[in-house]
Design a protein around this motif. Structure first.
Motif, PDB file in Angstrom:
ATOM      1  N   GLU A 137       0.838  -1.195   0.000  1.00 49.92           N
ATOM      2  CA  GLU A 137       0.000   0.000   0.000  1.00 49.92           C
ATOM      3  C   GLU A 137       0.880   1.254   0.000  1.00 49.92           C
ATOM      4  O   GLU A 137       1.912   1.291   0.676  1.00 49.92           O
ATOM      5  CB  GLU A 137      -0.900   0.032   1.238  1.00 49.92           C
ATOM      6  N   PRO A 138       0.500   2.293  -0.707  1.00 51.08           N
ATOM      7  CA  PRO A 138       1.271   3.546  -0.655  1.00 51.08           C
ATOM      8  C   PRO A 138       1.058   4.241   0.687  1.00 51.08           C
ATOM      9  O   PRO A 138      -0.016   4.176   1.279  1.00 51.08           O
ATOM     10  CB  PRO A 138       0.678   4.369  -1.801  1.00 51.08           C
ATOM     11  N   ALA A 139       2.115   4.883   1.171  1.00 48.56           N
ATOM     12  CA  ALA A 139       2.001   5.665   2.410  1.00 48.56           C
ATOM     13  C   ALA A 139       1.133   6.890   2.157  1.00 48.56           C
ATOM     14  O   ALA A 139       1.177   7.487   1.080  1.00 48.56           O
ATOM     15  CB  ALA A 139       3.381   6.082   2.890  1.00 48.56           C
ATOM     16  N   ARG A 140       0.328   7.266   3.160  1.00 54.30           N
ATOM     17  CA  ARG A 140      -0.558   8.425   3.039  1.00 54.30           C
ATOM     18  C   ARG A 140      -0.298   9.386   4.184  1.00 54.30           C
ATOM     19  O   ARG A 140       0.103   8.963   5.275  1.00 54.30           O
ATOM     20  CB  ARG A 140      -2.021   7.976   3.058  1.00 54.30           C
ATOM     21  N   PRO A 141      -0.526  10.675   3.974  1.00 49.13           N
ATOM     22  CA  PRO A 141      -0.274  11.655   5.034  1.00 49.13           C
ATOM     23  C   PRO A 141      -1.063  11.400   6.312  1.00 49.13           C
ATOM     24  O   PRO A 141      -0.625  11.778   7.402  1.00 49.13           O
ATOM     25  CB  PRO A 141      -0.670  12.986   4.387  1.00 49.13           C
ATOM     26  N   ASP A 142      -2.242  10.777   6.183  1.00 47.06           N
ATOM     27  CA  ASP A 142      -3.079  10.558   7.367  1.00 47.06           C
ATOM     28  C   ASP A 142      -2.873   9.178   7.991  1.00 47.06           C
ATOM     29  O   ASP A 142      -3.661   8.757   8.834  1.00 47.06           O
ATOM     30  CB  ASP A 142      -4.555  10.747   7.008  1.00 47.06           C
ATOM     31  N   ASP A 143      -1.817   8.467   7.597  1.00 48.56           N
ATOM     32  CA  ASP A 143      -1.540   7.170   8.205  1.00 48.56           C
ATOM     33  C   ASP A 143      -1.311   7.326   9.700  1.00 48.56           C
ATOM     34  O   ASP A 143      -0.660   8.286  10.154  1.00 48.56           O
ATOM     35  CB  ASP A 143      -0.297   6.535   7.574  1.00 48.56           C
ATOM     36  N   SER A 144      -1.817   6.381  10.485  1.00 51.10           N
ATOM     37  CA  SER A 144      -1.608   6.396  11.929  1.00 51.10           C
ATOM     38  C   SER A 144      -0.141   6.109  12.240  1.00 51.10           C
ATOM     39  O   SER A 144       0.603   5.564  11.409  1.00 51.10           O
ATOM     40  CB  SER A 144      -2.489   5.338  12.605  1.00 51.10           C
ATOM     41  N   LEU A 145       0.273   6.468  13.454  1.00 47.55           N
ATOM     42  CA  LEU A 145       1.638   6.170  13.868  1.00 47.55           C
ATOM     43  C   LEU A 145       1.895   4.668  13.869  1.00 47.55           C
ATOM     44  O   LEU A 145       2.996   4.226  13.522  1.00 47.55           O
ATOM     45  CB  LEU A 145       1.912   6.759  15.256  1.00 47.55           C
ATOM     46  N   ALA A 146       0.880   3.887  14.253  1.00 55.40           N
ATOM     47  CA  ALA A 146       1.029   2.435  14.264  1.00 55.40           C
ATOM     48  C   ALA A 146       1.272   1.899  12.858  1.00 55.40           C
ATOM     49  O   ALA A 146       2.137   1.038  12.643  1.00 55.40           O
ATOM     50  CB  ALA A 146      -0.211   1.778  14.878  1.00 55.40           C
ATOM     51  N   ARG A 147       0.536   2.397  11.882  1.00 51.95           N
ATOM     52  CA  ARG A 147       0.723   1.956  10.501  1.00 51.95           C
ATOM     53  C   ARG A 147       2.116   2.351   9.997  1.00 51.95           C
ATOM     54  O   ARG A 147       2.800   1.556   9.349  1.00 51.95           O
ATOM     55  CB  ARG A 147      -0.365   2.556   9.603  1.00 51.95           C
ATOM     56  N   CYS A 148       2.533   3.581  10.311  1.00 53.52           N
ATOM     57  CA  CYS A 148       3.873   4.023   9.922  1.00 53.52           C
ATOM     58  C   CYS A 148       4.937   3.141  10.553  1.00 53.52           C
ATOM     59  O   CYS A 148       5.935   2.786   9.911  1.00 53.52           O
ATOM     60  CB  CYS A 148       4.086   5.471  10.335  1.00 53.52           C
ATOM     61  N   TYR A 149       4.716   2.777  11.820  1.00 51.34           N
ATOM     62  CA  TYR A 149       5.714   1.991  12.535  1.00 51.34           C
ATOM     63  C   TYR A 149       5.840   0.590  11.942  1.00 51.34           C
ATOM     64  O   TYR A 149       6.956   0.090  11.727  1.00 51.34           O
ATOM     65  CB  TYR A 149       5.355   1.904  14.012  1.00 51.34           C
ATOM     66  N   VAL A 150       4.717  -0.058  11.689  1.00 55.60           N
ATOM     67  CA  VAL A 150       4.766  -1.409  11.123  1.00 55.60           C
ATOM     68  C   VAL A 150       5.438  -1.379   9.759  1.00 55.60           C
ATOM     69  O   VAL A 150       6.263  -2.237   9.434  1.00 55.60           O
ATOM     70  CB  VAL A 150       3.356  -2.013  11.036  1.00 55.60           C
ATOM     71  N   ARG A 151       5.113  -0.377   8.964  1.00 53.40           N
ATOM     72  CA  ARG A 151       5.734  -0.273   7.645  1.00 53.40           C
ATOM     73  C   ARG A 151       7.245  -0.067   7.772  1.00 53.40           C
ATOM     74  O   ARG A 151       8.025  -0.634   7.019  1.00 53.40           O
ATOM     75  CB  ARG A 151       5.096   0.869   6.846  1.00 53.40           C
ATOM     76  N   ALA A 152       7.661   0.761   8.736  1.00 57.21           N
ATOM     77  CA  ALA A 152       9.092   1.000   8.941  1.00 57.21           C
ATOM     78  C   ALA A 152       9.811  -0.280   9.364  1.00 57.21           C
ATOM     79  O   ALA A 152      10.866  -0.617   8.820  1.00 57.21           O
ATOM     80  CB  ALA A 152       9.298   2.091   9.983  1.00 57.21           C
ATOM     81  N   CYS A 153       9.240  -0.999  10.327  1.00 54.86           N
ATOM     82  CA  CYS A 153       9.880  -2.215  10.823  1.00 54.86           C
ATOM     83  C   CYS A 153       9.863  -3.331   9.784  1.00 54.86           C
ATOM     84  O   CYS A 153      10.759  -4.174   9.740  1.00 54.86           O
ATOM     85  CB  CYS A 153       9.204  -2.682  12.108  1.00 54.86           C
TER      86      CYS A 153
END
Length: 379
Positions: free
Chosen positions: A12-28
């Motif tokens: 999925e493409p990253a979006r500006p309104d992504d939650s911190l949890a979603r950003c974190y899982v994607r980063a890890c």
């Protein structure tokens, strides 16, 4: 309610309104950010909350970090903690007991485990506005999706999470004590009780007169983050225990950029970073997974005292509770830290009788021996 595995999130493409949890899982999920953590990550979306989820199969490396591995937490890490006690009369029988427990834990596949709200930190924080009536549905989803895994929640204490813990126990989760943490209640702001302690006041004077400049994370360079990784390693890996998380400079930098970590550093007049910390926070709580300083510098520089003072001041300014984790117990007590036993709540009712029995034995041993020792020895 749905569970998205890391490979689904990466598509999925990253979006500006992504939650911190979603950003974190994607980063890890991109891999390599925490050197000694081997796990698959997922995102649990309840409809009102999003949580990172760790999934381990039990066949990971033996030195897998305790933030995902109960085997490491209750065997390898426990042995390291006993070595630091310096009480041979006590450590010898406990080491013997741990050695026996190790084989049981491995046989019971305790590392075949799913952990909800696992940010891969020593202390996970829970949202204060979470509707716990979602827990039966979460339990049913995990039981159906992972019929051969145990599953549960780490980092619960009765000061911050009493209702959550009681609800989980009502649903059949086992309470597994893990360690004693220290809380500093800053909700009263400038009237916070810990500010009246003499050591807290001495630390504030030290910081006020310090030649160091407090630098926000947004002003740190790539080289600064590399230096902070080194300082963290000096304290948490070299001085304390190599089983602590091996957070990389890239992990810290990604956290600062995405907003799930807030860095601060102490820069000397010569321009060198000699101490640093990283805050993880929600609307009511703050924790400090990153603390590091140059351990080769004279103790009189008081770097750890200055970093602690920054943490306490942040809790006061936010009017929040600081969960200052475990370790350095006497130091934290002298500054007004209040001890709380921390628990994991684990669901195993769907597993085989033998695996359930080992978890029950572990729970009873830790409640019967571990908790009284932690309280008596003020660990």
């Amino acid at each position: 309610m749905k569970l998205l595995l890391e490979e689904q999130l990466l598509r999925e493409p990253a979006r500006p309104d992504d939650s911190l949890a979603r950003c974190y899982v994607r980063a890890c999920a991109s891999g390599g950010l925490i050197g000694n953590v081997s796990t698959q990550m997922a995102l649990l979306d309840t409809g009102t909350q999003q949580f990172p989820v760790s999934i381990t199969e039990g066949n990971e490396p033996d030195d897998n970090c305790y933030v995902v591995s109960p085997q490491t937490a209750y065997s390898g890490y426990a042995r390291e903690e006993l070595n630091r006690l310096g009480r041979p009369w006590l450590t010898w029988p406990l080491k013997t007991l741990i050695q026996g427990v190790v084989h049981l834990l491995r046989w019971a596949k305790v590392d075949k485990l799913v952990q909800v709200n696992n940010w891969l930190l020593s202390t996970n924080l829970y949202p204060t506005n979470w509707d716990v009536t979602e827990l039966p549905a979460i339990t049913a989803l995990l039981r159906q999706t992972f019929p051969k895994h145990g599953f549960g929640f780490r980092s619960l204490n009765d000061f911050s999470n009493r209702d959550l813990r009681q609800c989980l126990e009502t649903l059949g989760y086992l309470s597994i004590p893990s360690r004693q943490v220290y809380l500093f209640d800053g909700r009263a702001g400038a009237q916070a009780p810990f500010l009246k302690h003499r050591n807290t006041q001495l630390d504030a004077t030290l910081l006020r007169r310090s030649p160091y400049e407090v630098v926000p994370g947004s002003a740190l360079s790539d080289a600064d983050f590399q230096r902070i990784e080194h300082l963290y390693n000096l304290l948490y890996l070299d001085k304390y225990c190599t089983l602590n998380p091996h957070y990389s400079a890239q992990w810290m930098q990604r956290g600062q950029q995405d907003g799930w970590l807030q860095m601060r550093a102490l820069r000397s007049p010569e321009g060198r970073i000699d101490g640093a910390l990283g805050w993880f926070a929600n609307a009511a709580l703050i924790s400090t997974p990153i603390v590091g300083y140059d351990t080769a510098l004279p103790q009189g520089a008081g770097l750890y005292r200055q970093l602690t003072c920054l943490c306490l001041q942040e809790a006061v300014e936010r009017r929040q509770v600081l969960n200052f984790s475990s370790g350095a117990a006497e130091f934290k007590r002298w500054r007004g830290g209040q001890p709380q036993i921390e628990y994991s709540l684990i669901y195993v009712a769907h597993l085989s009788w033998g695996r359930r029995w080992v978890w029950i034995v572990l729970s009873r041993l830790l409640h019967g021996i571990g908790v009284p020792l932690m309280r008596k020895l003020k660990l």
